[in-house]
Design an enzyme around this catalytic site. Structure first.
Site, PDB file in Angstrom:
ATOM      1  N   HIS A  93       0.846  -1.196   0.000  1.00 41.48           N
ATOM      2  CA  HIS A  93       0.000   0.000   0.000  1.00 41.48           C
ATOM      3  C   HIS A  93       0.880   1.244   0.000  1.00 41.48           C
ATOM      4  O   HIS A  93       2.037   1.214   0.435  1.00 41.48           O
ATOM      5  CB  HIS A  93      -0.889   0.018   1.234  1.00 41.48           C
ATOM      6  CG  HIS A  93      -1.973  -1.007   1.206  1.00 41.48           C
ATOM      7  ND1 HIS A  93      -3.035  -0.969   2.078  1.00 41.48           N
ATOM      8  CD2 HIS A  93      -2.172  -2.101   0.433  1.00 41.48           C
ATOM      9  CE1 HIS A  93      -3.839  -1.984   1.837  1.00 41.48           C
ATOM     10  NE2 HIS A  93      -3.331  -2.690   0.839  1.00 41.48           N
ATOM     11  N   GLU A 120       0.882   3.820   1.891  1.00 42.05           N
ATOM     12  CA  GLU A 120       1.375   4.185   3.225  1.00 42.05           C
ATOM     13  C   GLU A 120       2.579   3.343   3.630  1.00 42.05           C
ATOM     14  O   GLU A 120       3.547   3.864   4.193  1.00 42.05           O
ATOM     15  CB  GLU A 120       0.277   4.000   4.291  1.00 42.05           C
ATOM     16  CG  GLU A 120      -0.962   4.831   4.060  1.00 42.05           C
ATOM     17  CD  GLU A 120      -2.052   4.092   3.301  1.00 42.05           C
ATOM     18  OE1 GLU A 120      -3.231   4.298   3.638  1.00 42.05           O
ATOM     19  OE2 GLU A 120      -1.740   3.304   2.376  1.00 42.05           O
ATOM     20  N   CYS A 163      -6.043   1.852   5.917  1.00 42.40           N
ATOM     21  CA  CYS A 163      -6.702   0.611   6.335  1.00 42.40           C
ATOM     22  C   CYS A 163      -6.137   0.166   7.685  1.00 42.40           C
ATOM     23  O   CYS A 163      -5.221   0.782   8.231  1.00 42.40           O
ATOM     24  CB  CYS A 163      -6.492  -0.475   5.278  1.00 42.40           C
ATOM     25  SG  CYS A 163      -4.795  -1.097   5.210  1.00 42.40           S
ATOM     26  N   CYS A 202      -2.302  -0.645   7.529  1.00 45.97           N
ATOM     27  CA  CYS A 202      -1.476   0.558   7.483  1.00 45.97           C
ATOM     28  C   CYS A 202      -1.529   1.316   8.810  1.00 45.97           C
ATOM     29  O   CYS A 202      -0.519   1.861   9.261  1.00 45.97           O
ATOM     30  CB  CYS A 202      -1.897   1.447   6.327  1.00 45.97           C
ATOM     31  SG  CYS A 202      -1.544   0.693   4.722  1.00 45.97           S
TER      32      CYS A 202
END
Length: 149
Positions: A56, A58, A86, A89
């Site tokens: 992701h 992040e 999410c 993360c």
């Protein structure tokens, strides 16, 4: 004197990263990490390209920022991300001890708030910065994706 380096300025940079993800066929989420008005990390989703569910924006940004700083803690740093983080993360951000998270669009289904994720007690979180732009990019991605299938 007006400070040009506000939340909108840095969210625009995160949106540029999200656009780069979109061009690669990735879910268009972009992130930048800032310390003292300087971008020290830029990232976007790479889950498809790397065939890695943890890639992701992040997560990529956390790694890049830690490498830049030479340490694992992101104290005095702010993450600007186009979509609410999410649960995964949020967990990584917890351990990084990042000082602030600013996100664009809310994720009512998979976002850290909906999932009940815990952030570090010293981490501040703020949502809705350029929310319409971030949400429109996500909608565009999923409309295009549906039309391909």
């Amino acid at each position: 004197m007006i400070n040009p380096f506000d939340d909108t300025y840095f969210m625009k940079k995160a949106l540029q990263e999200a656009e780069a993800a979109l061009e690669k066929g990735e879910v268009p989420v972009g992130a930048v990490i800032v310390v003292e008005n300087k971008i020290i990390a830029r990232a976007h989703n790479l889950t498809e390209l790397l065939n890695d569910v943890t890639a992701h924006a992040e997560m990529q940004a956390i790694t890049a920022a830690a490498n830049y700083l030479g340490g694992k803690y992101l104290k005095n740093c702010t993450l600007y991300v186009t979509l609410e983080p999410c649960q995964m993360c949020a967990g990584a951000l917890y351990w990084s001890q990042i000082s602030k998270i600013v996100y664009g669009a809310t994720d009512d289904h998979r976002g850290c708030k909906a999932m009940g994720a815990t952030l570090h007690p010293k981490t501040k979180i703020e949502g809705g910065v350029m929310e319409e732009d971030a949400a429109a990019l996500m909608k565009r991605f999923f409309i295009e994706r549906r039309n391909l299938n």
